[in-house]
Design a protein around this motif. Structure first.
Motif, PDB file in Angstrom:
ATOM      1  N   MET A   1       0.832  -1.197   0.000  1.00 47.23           N
ATOM      2  CA  MET A   1       0.000   0.000   0.000  1.00 47.23           C
ATOM      3  C   MET A   1       0.876   1.260   0.000  1.00 47.23           C
ATOM      4  O   MET A   1       0.627   2.201  -0.759  1.00 47.23           O
ATOM      5  CB  MET A   1      -0.920   0.003   1.223  1.00 47.23           C
ATOM      6  CG  MET A   1      -1.916   1.149   1.231  1.00 47.23           C
ATOM      7  SD  MET A   1      -3.077   1.046   2.610  1.00 47.23           S
ATOM      8  CE  MET A   1      -1.985   1.383   3.993  1.00 47.23           C
ATOM      9  N   GLU A   2       1.914   1.278   0.850  1.00 47.81           N
ATOM     10  CA  GLU A   2       2.835   2.422   0.895  1.00 47.81           C
ATOM     11  C   GLU A   2       3.570   2.573  -0.431  1.00 47.81           C
ATOM     12  O   GLU A   2       3.768   3.692  -0.923  1.00 47.81           O
ATOM     13  CB  GLU A   2       3.839   2.233   2.034  1.00 47.81           C
ATOM     14  CG  GLU A   2       3.241   2.343   3.423  1.00 47.81           C
ATOM     15  CD  GLU A   2       4.282   2.107   4.505  1.00 47.81           C
ATOM     16  OE1 GLU A   2       5.483   2.200   4.196  1.00 47.81           O
ATOM     17  OE2 GLU A   2       3.891   1.820   5.646  1.00 47.81           O
ATOM     18  N   HIS A   3       3.984   1.453  -1.012  1.00 47.66           N
ATOM     19  CA  HIS A   3       4.691   1.442  -2.297  1.00 47.66           C
ATOM     20  C   HIS A   3       3.831   2.122  -3.363  1.00 47.66           C
ATOM     21  O   HIS A   3       4.290   3.024  -4.082  1.00 47.66           O
ATOM     22  CB  HIS A   3       4.970  -0.020  -2.675  1.00 47.66           C
ATOM     23  CG  HIS A   3       5.741  -0.209  -3.940  1.00 47.66           C
ATOM     24  ND1 HIS A   3       5.176  -0.033  -5.194  1.00 47.66           N
ATOM     25  CD2 HIS A   3       7.027  -0.574  -4.164  1.00 47.66           C
ATOM     26  CE1 HIS A   3       6.081  -0.272  -6.120  1.00 47.66           C
ATOM     27  NE2 HIS A   3       7.216  -0.608  -5.531  1.00 47.66           N
ATOM     28  N   SER A   4       2.582   1.708  -3.458  1.00 48.67           N
ATOM     29  CA  SER A   4       1.661   2.260  -4.454  1.00 48.67           C
ATOM     30  C   SER A   4       1.399   3.744  -4.208  1.00 48.67           C
ATOM     31  O   SER A   4       1.380   4.553  -5.144  1.00 48.67           O
ATOM     32  CB  SER A   4       0.351   1.476  -4.422  1.00 48.67           C
ATOM     33  OG  SER A   4      -0.561   1.986  -5.351  1.00 48.67           O
ATOM     34  N   LEU A   5       1.210   4.105  -2.944  1.00 51.88           N
ATOM     35  CA  LEU A   5       0.901   5.487  -2.590  1.00 51.88           C
ATOM     36  C   LEU A   5       2.061   6.418  -2.927  1.00 51.88           C
ATOM     37  O   LEU A   5       1.874   7.465  -3.569  1.00 51.88           O
ATOM     38  CB  LEU A   5       0.571   5.571  -1.094  1.00 51.88           C
ATOM     39  CG  LEU A   5       0.130   6.940  -0.565  1.00 51.88           C
ATOM     40  CD1 LEU A   5      -1.182   7.361  -1.221  1.00 51.88           C
ATOM     41  CD2 LEU A   5      -0.010   6.919   0.946  1.00 51.88           C
ATOM     42  N   ILE A   6       3.269   6.049  -2.511  1.00 55.32           N
ATOM     43  CA  ILE A   6       4.443   6.895  -2.759  1.00 55.32           C
ATOM     44  C   ILE A   6       4.737   7.001  -4.252  1.00 55.32           C
ATOM     45  O   ILE A   6       5.008   8.094  -4.778  1.00 55.32           O
ATOM     46  CB  ILE A   6       5.671   6.350  -1.996  1.00 55.32           C
ATOM     47  CG1 ILE A   6       5.475   6.529  -0.488  1.00 55.32           C
ATOM     48  CG2 ILE A   6       6.953   7.039  -2.449  1.00 55.32           C
ATOM     49  CD1 ILE A   6       6.537   5.851   0.361  1.00 55.32           C
ATOM     50  N   LEU A   7       4.682   5.869  -4.953  1.00 54.36           N
ATOM     51  CA  LEU A   7       4.951   5.886  -6.390  1.00 54.36           C
ATOM     52  C   LEU A   7       3.971   6.808  -7.114  1.00 54.36           C
ATOM     53  O   LEU A   7       4.373   7.635  -7.949  1.00 54.36           O
ATOM     54  CB  LEU A   7       4.872   4.467  -6.944  1.00 54.36           C
ATOM     55  CG  LEU A   7       5.353   4.245  -8.379  1.00 54.36           C
ATOM     56  CD1 LEU A   7       5.938   2.840  -8.546  1.00 54.36           C
ATOM     57  CD2 LEU A   7       4.246   4.461  -9.399  1.00 54.36           C
ATOM     58  N   ASN A   8       2.697   6.691  -6.793  1.00 55.87           N
ATOM     59  CA  ASN A   8       1.686   7.525  -7.447  1.00 55.87           C
ATOM     60  C   ASN A   8       1.829   8.993  -7.063  1.00 55.87           C
ATOM     61  O   ASN A   8       1.586   9.885  -7.888  1.00 55.87           O
ATOM     62  CB  ASN A   8       0.281   7.020  -7.109  1.00 55.87           C
ATOM     63  CG  ASN A   8      -0.041   5.714  -7.814  1.00 55.87           C
ATOM     64  OD1 ASN A   8       0.426   5.479  -8.922  1.00 55.87           O
ATOM     65  ND2 ASN A   8      -0.829   4.863  -7.169  1.00 55.87           N
ATOM     66  N   ASN A   9       2.213   9.259  -5.814  1.00 53.73           N
ATOM     67  CA  ASN A   9       2.407  10.649  -5.383  1.00 53.73           C
ATOM     68  C   ASN A   9       3.542  11.318  -6.154  1.00 53.73           C
ATOM     69  O   ASN A   9       3.420  12.465  -6.600  1.00 53.73           O
ATOM     70  CB  ASN A   9       2.722  10.704  -3.883  1.00 53.73           C
ATOM     71  CG  ASN A   9       1.477  10.516  -3.020  1.00 53.73           C
ATOM     72  OD1 ASN A   9       0.358  10.600  -3.517  1.00 53.73           O
ATOM     73  ND2 ASN A   9       1.674  10.257  -1.739  1.00 53.73           N
ATOM     74  N   ILE A  10       4.658  10.605  -6.311  1.00 55.13           N
ATOM     75  CA  ILE A  10       5.797  11.176  -7.037  1.00 55.13           C
ATOM     76  C   ILE A  10       5.445  11.384  -8.507  1.00 55.13           C
ATOM     77  O   ILE A  10       5.730  12.429  -9.093  1.00 55.13           O
ATOM     78  CB  ILE A  10       7.049  10.278  -6.894  1.00 55.13           C
ATOM     79  CG1 ILE A  10       7.493  10.211  -5.428  1.00 55.13           C
ATOM     80  CG2 ILE A  10       8.189  10.810  -7.757  1.00 55.13           C
ATOM     81  CD1 ILE A  10       8.635   9.227  -5.173  1.00 55.13           C
ATOM     82  N   LYS A  11       4.813  10.389  -9.116  1.00 46.11           N
ATOM     83  CA  LYS A  11       4.409  10.515 -10.518  1.00 46.11           C
ATOM     84  C   LYS A  11       3.469  11.701 -10.716  1.00 46.11           C
ATOM     85  O   LYS A  11       3.631  12.496 -11.649  1.00 46.11           O
ATOM     86  CB  LYS A  11       3.719   9.228 -10.993  1.00 46.11           C
ATOM     87  CG  LYS A  11       4.653   8.160 -11.493  1.00 46.11           C
ATOM     88  CD  LYS A  11       3.897   6.910 -11.912  1.00 46.11           C
ATOM     89  CE  LYS A  11       2.959   7.169 -13.063  1.00 46.11           C
ATOM     90  NZ  LYS A  11       2.251   5.934 -13.497  1.00 46.11           N
TER      91      LYS A  11
END
Length: 411
Positions: free
Chosen positions: A388-398
């Motif tokens: 969940m953290e992986h998906s959240l951080i990746l999407n936030n940076i993108k």
């Protein structure tokens, strides 16, 4: 007069010293090059097997008979894994060839070397197409586990193996395909064949294969004459690498592509793949600043790596490392490596692009981008809510990057 004689001797001494040092450096450099760049040996071995009818593939005739596929500039960084710029008719590509026998996940050496005595020994004469399909199915199941539609993947591999596109995989083509399947990069290119950040497979002959050329073959860095490289301090070299980069919007676009590639290989249809050498030289981009992977030979299926590394004897965590960037921990009570990978790909990628991306960042997003990058670097693979953290951080940076560059010509 005595002073003149002294100056002459001093001049002669330093001239001789400079010639000696220069000759030694050139000699060492030449020896290093001839050891590192062994493309002629690779071609000789492959073409000998082709001419004897042992192997076949879409690039064999051009390489060995017509000689319209030839080796250009040497790009090899290890003698066992040969890599060259190649010209194939009017196409430019990258030629890759292994030099020793395939050793899966050998922690003390470069992966995927090859030895002549076992080269192209399977499948044997008399093997039916059905039996070969079963062999391929068993191999990919071992590498990937029982997930996804493996039968569909087997059919894709057989389609790729049909070099002359006659609808039939001959024994020599099957031998080439079997050798290629030992290589992680080939399997990944088949799995990610429709993904824009994966280089296309142009052709093969035995376990030599040709991929599309990527115009810019490093995420960052400047190419310098080797004589300057020798004497350049490492700190200055690192700073120079960051100076010679595209404009910030273009860097942002490249990083968005890298994040998309991380998504492509993170828990996809055939499981998770691990990036075990996250370095700038393995990541490139084209003239439109779209990211393209240059070298995927050290991107390995997570299941294969874990099966190998778990229960491996160890004294410390440093004994539980594969490549440069894949590691687990050492269980001190058992003196065995654990099966839990320490870092996800995203954390390693964020560490790689931190300085690259934060240099020249627009002030209005710099604080938030720094926050997201450091949170990304801190990600651990074994934590409870990692996915969940992986998906959240990746999407936030993108989203942060895309919002800033979406209105520019660079997007």
């Amino acid at each position: 007069m005595a002073r003149l004689s002294y100056m002459r001797i001093k001049y002669l001494f330093f001239s001789w010293l400079a010639i000696f040092i220069g000759s030694w450096v050139i000699y060492v450099r030449y020896n290093s090059y001839t050891e590192l760049c062994r493309g002629h040996e690779c071609k000789t071995t492959i073409c000998d097997k082709y001419k004897k009818g042992i192997i076949d593939g879409s690039a064999c005739e051009s390489l060995c008979a017509k000689e319209t596929l030839y080796f250009g500039k040497c790009l090899s960084t290890n003698p066992n894994n040969q890599m060259y710029l190649g010209v194939w008719g009017n196409l430019e590509g990258v030629i890759k060839c292994q030099m020793e026998t395939t050793l899966h996940f050998d922690f003390g050496a470069e992966p995927e070397p090859r030895k002549e005595i076992v080269l192209f020994d399977k499948p044997t004469r008399g093997t039916t197409v059905q039996k070969f399909k079963e062999m391929v199915h068993g191999l990919v199941k071992t590498k990937l586990g029982d997930q996804g539609n493996l039968q569909e993947l087997v059919n894709l591999i057989l389609t790729a193996a049909d070099g002359n596109k006659d609808g039939h995989v001959s024994l020599p083509e099957a031998k080439s395909a079997w050798a290629l399947l030992q290589l992680n990069e080939f399997l990944l290119m088949v799995i990610l064949r429709d993904k824009e950040h994966t280089p296309k497979l142009l052709g093969f002959c035995g376990d030599l294969y040709v991929t599309e050329r990527v115009p810019y073959t490093s995420l960052y860095g400047v190419s310098l004459p080797w004589i300057i490289e020798i004497f350049l301090p490492m700190g200055l070299r690192k700073r120079m690498d960051q100076w010679f980069t595209p404009s910030w919007p273009r860097k942002a676009k490249i990083v968005i592509g890298l994040l998309e590639f991380v998504e492509d290989i993170f828990h996809g249809l055939y499981g998770n793949f691990l990036m075990c050498d996250v370095s700038a030289k393995n990541i490139g981009y084209n003239d439109k600043y779209d990211l393209k992977m240059v070298d995927m030979r050290k991107i390995v299926p997570e299941m294969s790596l874990i099966d190998y590394i778990k229960d491996k004897s160890c004294e410390s965590d440093s004994d539980c490392v594969y490549g440069l960037d894949c590691s687990t921990t050492c269980d001190q009570s058992k003196k065995k490596c654990t099966a839990h990978v320490t870092q996800p790909n995203l954390a390693k990628v964020c560490l790689l692009v931190k300085d690259y991306l934060l240099r020249g960042t627009p002030p209005e997003i710099k604080e938030e981008l720094e926050k997201q990058i450091y949170a990304c670097i801190a990600l651990k693979a074994a934590t409870k809510n990692m996915e969940m953290e992986h998906s959240l951080i990746l999407n936030n940076i993108k989203a942060l990057l895309w919002k800033k560059i979406s209105h520019t010509n660079d997007s």
